[in-house]
Design a protein around this motif. Structure first.
Motif, PDB file in Angstrom:
ATOM      1  N   PRO A  41       0.732  -1.289   0.093  1.00 52.23           N
ATOM      2  CA  PRO A  41       0.045   0.017   0.118  1.00 52.23           C
ATOM      3  C   PRO A  41       0.929   1.206   0.181  1.00 52.23           C
ATOM      4  O   PRO A  41       1.768   1.268   0.606  1.00 52.23           O
ATOM      5  CB  PRO A  41      -0.840  -0.135   1.214  1.00 52.23           C
ATOM      6  N   ALA A  42       0.677   2.375  -0.705  1.00 55.15           N
ATOM      7  CA  ALA A  42       1.326   3.432  -0.920  1.00 55.15           C
ATOM      8  C   ALA A  42       1.209   4.197   0.232  1.00 55.15           C
ATOM      9  O   ALA A  42       0.312   4.332   1.155  1.00 55.15           O
ATOM     10  CB  ALA A  42       0.558   4.399  -2.011  1.00 55.15           C
ATOM     11  N   PRO A  43       2.641   4.724   0.761  1.00 54.64           N
ATOM     12  CA  PRO A  43       2.549   5.649   1.914  1.00 54.64           C
ATOM     13  C   PRO A  43       1.823   6.749   1.585  1.00 54.64           C
ATOM     14  O   PRO A  43       1.468   7.256   0.419  1.00 54.64           O
ATOM     15  CB  PRO A  43       4.025   5.973   2.139  1.00 54.64           C
ATOM     16  N   PRO A  44       1.551   7.714   2.887  1.00 58.84           N
ATOM     17  CA  PRO A  44       0.847   9.120   2.574  1.00 58.84           C
ATOM     18  C   PRO A  44       1.638   9.963   1.622  1.00 58.84           C
ATOM     19  O   PRO A  44       3.068   9.726   1.550  1.00 58.84           O
ATOM     20  CB  PRO A  44       0.706   9.492   3.819  1.00 58.84           C
ATOM     21  N   ALA A  45       1.248  10.675   0.919  1.00 56.62           N
ATOM     22  CA  ALA A  45       1.901  11.913   0.166  1.00 56.62           C
ATOM     23  C   ALA A  45       2.614  12.716   0.987  1.00 56.62           C
ATOM     24  O   ALA A  45       2.320  12.894   2.301  1.00 56.62           O
ATOM     25  CB  ALA A  45       0.933  12.525  -0.736  1.00 56.62           C
ATOM     26  N   ALA A  46       3.882  12.971   0.467  1.00 58.13           N
ATOM     27  CA  ALA A  46       4.645  13.931   1.347  1.00 58.13           C
ATOM     28  C   ALA A  46       3.968  15.418   1.797  1.00 58.13           C
ATOM     29  O   ALA A  46       3.099  16.019   0.787  1.00 58.13           O
ATOM     30  CB  ALA A  46       5.918  14.292   0.440  1.00 58.13           C
ATOM     31  N   ARG A  59       6.465  23.108   8.144  1.00 59.64           N
ATOM     32  CA  ARG A  59       6.726  21.621   8.673  1.00 59.64           C
ATOM     33  C   ARG A  59       7.690  21.010   7.419  1.00 59.64           C
ATOM     34  O   ARG A  59       7.361  21.431   6.256  1.00 59.64           O
ATOM     35  CB  ARG A  59       5.584  20.975   8.761  1.00 59.64           C
ATOM     36  N   ILE A  60       8.497  20.303   7.784  1.00 53.73           N
ATOM     37  CA  ILE A  60       9.170  19.128   6.692  1.00 53.73           C
ATOM     38  C   ILE A  60       8.270  18.151   6.235  1.00 53.73           C
ATOM     39  O   ILE A  60       7.462  17.794   6.930  1.00 53.73           O
ATOM     40  CB  ILE A  60      10.392  18.659   7.390  1.00 53.73           C
ATOM     41  N   PRO A  61       8.567  17.827   5.012  1.00 54.79           N
ATOM     42  CA  PRO A  61       7.804  16.602   4.470  1.00 54.79           C
ATOM     43  C   PRO A  61       8.270  15.420   5.426  1.00 54.79           C
ATOM     44  O   PRO A  61       9.339  15.355   5.764  1.00 54.79           O
ATOM     45  CB  PRO A  61       8.377  16.559   3.124  1.00 54.79           C
ATOM     46  N   TRP A  62       7.243  14.617   5.426  1.00 62.32           N
ATOM     47  CA  TRP A  62       7.337  13.441   6.251  1.00 62.32           C
ATOM     48  C   TRP A  62       6.505  12.290   5.685  1.00 62.32           C
ATOM     49  O   TRP A  62       5.717  12.365   4.680  1.00 62.32           O
ATOM     50  CB  TRP A  62       7.418  13.646   7.713  1.00 62.32           C
ATOM     51  N   GLU A  63       6.696  11.098   6.223  1.00 59.18           N
ATOM     52  CA  GLU A  63       5.818   9.979   5.978  1.00 59.18           C
ATOM     53  C   GLU A  63       4.608   9.603   6.448  1.00 59.18           C
ATOM     54  O   GLU A  63       3.674   8.941   6.211  1.00 59.18           O
ATOM     55  CB  GLU A  63       6.757   8.476   5.959  1.00 59.18           C
ATOM     56  N   GLY A  64       4.471  10.484   7.712  1.00 56.90           N
ATOM     57  CA  GLY A  64       3.079  10.579   8.542  1.00 56.90           C
ATOM     58  C   GLY A  64       3.348  10.109   9.781  1.00 56.90           C
ATOM     59  O   GLY A  64       2.390   9.906  10.653  1.00 56.90           O
ATOM     60  N   ASP A 210       8.982  -0.278   1.564  1.00 59.55           N
ATOM     61  CA  ASP A 210       7.896   0.538   2.399  1.00 59.55           C
ATOM     62  C   ASP A 210       8.868   1.304   3.476  1.00 59.55           C
ATOM     63  O   ASP A 210       8.532   2.197   4.311  1.00 59.55           O
ATOM     64  CB  ASP A 210       7.018  -0.532   2.919  1.00 59.55           C
ATOM     65  N   VAL A 211       9.764   0.950   3.599  1.00 60.00           N
ATOM     66  CA  VAL A 211      11.021   1.174   4.446  1.00 60.00           C
ATOM     67  C   VAL A 211      12.341   1.029   3.807  1.00 60.00           C
ATOM     68  O   VAL A 211      12.679  -0.013   3.188  1.00 60.00           O
ATOM     69  CB  VAL A 211      10.983   0.391   5.887  1.00 60.00           C
ATOM     70  N   VAL A 212      13.238   1.913   3.908  1.00 59.73           N
ATOM     71  CA  VAL A 212      14.864   1.918   2.989  1.00 59.73           C
ATOM     72  C   VAL A 212      15.803   2.287   3.941  1.00 59.73           C
ATOM     73  O   VAL A 212      15.475   3.370   5.097  1.00 59.73           O
ATOM     74  CB  VAL A 212      14.349   2.653   1.878  1.00 59.73           C
ATOM     75  N   SER A 213      16.779   1.880   3.910  1.00 58.11           N
ATOM     76  CA  SER A 213      18.142   2.223   4.774  1.00 58.11           C
ATOM     77  C   SER A 213      19.328   2.211   3.829  1.00 58.11           C
ATOM     78  O   SER A 213      19.319   1.545   2.797  1.00 58.11           O
ATOM     79  CB  SER A 213      17.831   1.355   6.076  1.00 58.11           C
ATOM     80  N   GLN A 266       8.945   7.479   2.728  1.00 60.28           N
ATOM     81  CA  GLN A 266       8.817   6.365   3.267  1.00 60.28           C
ATOM     82  C   GLN A 266       9.728   6.601   4.565  1.00 60.28           C
ATOM     83  O   GLN A 266      10.617   7.414   4.708  1.00 60.28           O
ATOM     84  CB  GLN A 266       9.124   5.165   2.580  1.00 60.28           C
ATOM     85  N   PRO A 267       9.387   5.940   5.777  1.00 54.92           N
ATOM     86  CA  PRO A 267      10.672   5.756   6.850  1.00 54.92           C
ATOM     87  C   PRO A 267      11.913   5.578   6.236  1.00 54.92           C
ATOM     88  O   PRO A 267      11.977   4.443   5.605  1.00 54.92           O
ATOM     89  CB  PRO A 267      10.128   4.623   7.832  1.00 54.92           C
ATOM     90  N   ARG A 268      12.931   6.501   6.750  1.00 55.20           N
ATOM     91  CA  ARG A 268      14.356   5.930   6.290  1.00 55.20           C
ATOM     92  C   ARG A 268      15.141   5.710   7.552  1.00 55.20           C
ATOM     93  O   ARG A 268      14.998   6.356   8.519  1.00 55.20           O
ATOM     94  CB  ARG A 268      15.051   7.481   5.801  1.00 55.20           C
ATOM     95  N   TRP A 269      15.399   4.384   7.657  1.00 50.58           N
ATOM     96  CA  TRP A 269      16.364   4.030   8.863  1.00 50.58           C
ATOM     97  C   TRP A 269      17.789   4.098   8.580  1.00 50.58           C
ATOM     98  O   TRP A 269      18.560   4.189   7.337  1.00 50.58           O
ATOM     99  CB  TRP A 269      16.075   2.606   8.836  1.00 50.58           C
TER     100      TRP A 269
END
Length: 444
Positions: A41-46, A59-64, A210-213, A266-269
């Motif tokens: 499923p697609a993450p929320p838009a920035a 605010r900075i753009p984020w994944e939610g 959905d998550v990247v590092s 998406q979350p960046r680890w």
């Protein structure tokens, strides 16, 4: 530049990948771009930076934030959308008993990827920790609640030509069931560098996960000492400040740039070595020190790392082990005990502040030669601060936003309080490049 690869579940060998700026894609390697959006499923838009929130700042753009995990049934059911939850991962943190898992939890570890295939699922469930990977054995079932995500692969960008790597990841994704688990992959520094074709790099970052590092172990590999030095990164890393905590934050900043290229986040680890990050074939430049470790972690958080992963092996030099955390548990005189204690300390700080860290940051500059993150929570402004990657330790002056009216700044965890003057300024000192402070100031 040379890329260092950590061992994976597929192969215990280390490899050194040689890459030059003129050979990686200029030799005519085919580029197969297999779509431009992240997997469903697609993450929320920035979120666009508009004035909002308690501080009336962009605010900075984020994944939610924590709500992002509601996109994935298993993560949501496991409590990942709780604002007090922050994922902290151990790579190859093998365990075989409740006592071993509980020891890792005492260090702040709550998630694992890379694991012995015989590990029984009940050790995850019984101890409230989480698994990201494949089905290790028959004790794992489709409804295993603590199995929250799937690890696609490790450092594909450093092991394959671009078209082959993209096809490899797409094949993995195509073979996965839609079972409510998120997809995660880790890449080398190549995806945040300038040597790799940016279409390829952005496809790696945005096309499958959905998550990247990204992993890059600045303190413990020889890169910073090479002559001639090559700054080949989207966010410049000066050689004079290369082996500093700021470089870890720059990797996250570069990953965020690539992640934003498709208009979704998406979350960046971020990966940090807990002892040494180099391969056994190359002698370690050094081991990361306890203070450096904590600084690398906080620099990553300041630059919007939404999770952490510890490289939990040390395969070079005189202090070697396949599992740093486990060795520290069973060996009183283990040479890496001080680093493990630093992991425990900084993880405790992160977990204590998770409900703050998990809010959307504001765009704001506190002053020159600073690297900061600004949050608001429950009537307070929180400032996470280090020196930036182009300056030297020393005193810094902070100027608070006009909407923050507190007359003092509490320095969390240090037992200090600083006076804020009538112009909204306060001053503090950063003794080392890895020094950090977290300030809390009343908004009204």
């Amino acid at each position: 530049m040379r890329m260092f690869r950590k061992p994976s579940a597929r192969s215990p060998r280390w490899k050194i990948i040689a890459v030059s700026s003129s050979l990686l894609v200029a030799v005519g390697l085919p580029v197969a771009l297999l779509g431009t959006s992240k997997a469903e499923p697609a993450p929320p838009a920035a979120v666009q930076p508009v004035a909002s929130g308690a501080l009336a700042l962009p605010r900075i753009p984020w994944e939610g934030g924590p709500a992002y995990w509601n996109n994935f049934d298993k993560a949501r059911a496991a409590g990942w959308s709780d604002p007090d939850f922050f994922p902290i991962v151990s790579w190859f943190g093998n365990f075989s008993s409740d006592a071993e898992v509980q020891y890792d939890k005492s260090l702040g570890i709550n998630t694992y990827t890379g694991m012995w295939e015989g590990t029984p699922y009940h050790l995850f469930a019984d101890n409230g920790v989480f698994w990201i990977g494949g089905k290790l054995n028959d004790s794992f079932a489709d409804d295993s609640a603590n199995w929250v995500g799937r690890f696609l692969d490790d450092e594909v960008d450093g092991r394959f030509a671009p078209a082959e790597g993209q096809a490899h990841l797409q094949t993995i994704v195509d073979g996965l069931p839609a079972d409510g688990r998120f997809k995660y992959a880790n890449f080398t520094q190549m995806v945040v560098g300038t040597d790799l074709d940016q279409r390829v790099a952005q496809q790696y970052v945005n096309g499958y996960t959905d998550v990247v590092s990204v992993d890059m172990y600045w303190y413990s590999i020889p890169y910073c000492d090479w002559r001639p030095y090559r700054d080949a990164y989207l966010v410049p890393v000066e050689q004079a400040n290369c082996r500093t905590a700021s470089s870890y934050g720059k990797i996250v900043e570069g990953l965020t740039q690539q992640d934003a290229a498709d208009g979704q986040m998406q979350p960046r680890w971020q990966w940090v070595e807990n002892l040494n990050g180099g391969p056994p074939e190359a002698p370690p430049t050094t081991y990361i020190s306890p203070s450096q470790l904590k600084g690398a972690v906080v620099s990553s958080i300041i630059n919007e790392a939404r999770g952490l992963a510890y490289f939990n092996q040390s395969l070079g030099g005189s202090c070697q082990t396949a599992n740093v955390f486990r060795q520290s548990q069973v060996t009183p005189e283990f040479c890496g005990n001080a680093q493990v204690e630093a992991v425990k300390e900084v993880n405790a700080q992160i977990h204590a502040l998770a409900s703050v860290i998990n809010t959307q940051s504001y765009e704001y500059s506190f002053g020159a030669e600073l690297d900061t993150m600004l949050k608001s929570h429950d009537g307070y402004a929180y400032v996470f601060a280090m020196i930036d990657g182009s300056s030297v330790p020393g005193d810094r002056t902070f100027t608070l936003p006009a909407s923050v009216h507190g007359a003092s700044a509490a320095v969390l965890g240090e037992g200090r309080t600083l006076t804020v003057d009538a112009a909204g300024r306060f001053r503090d000192s950063f003794a080392e490049e890895y020094s950090y402070h977290v300030y809390r100031v009343k908004i009204d």
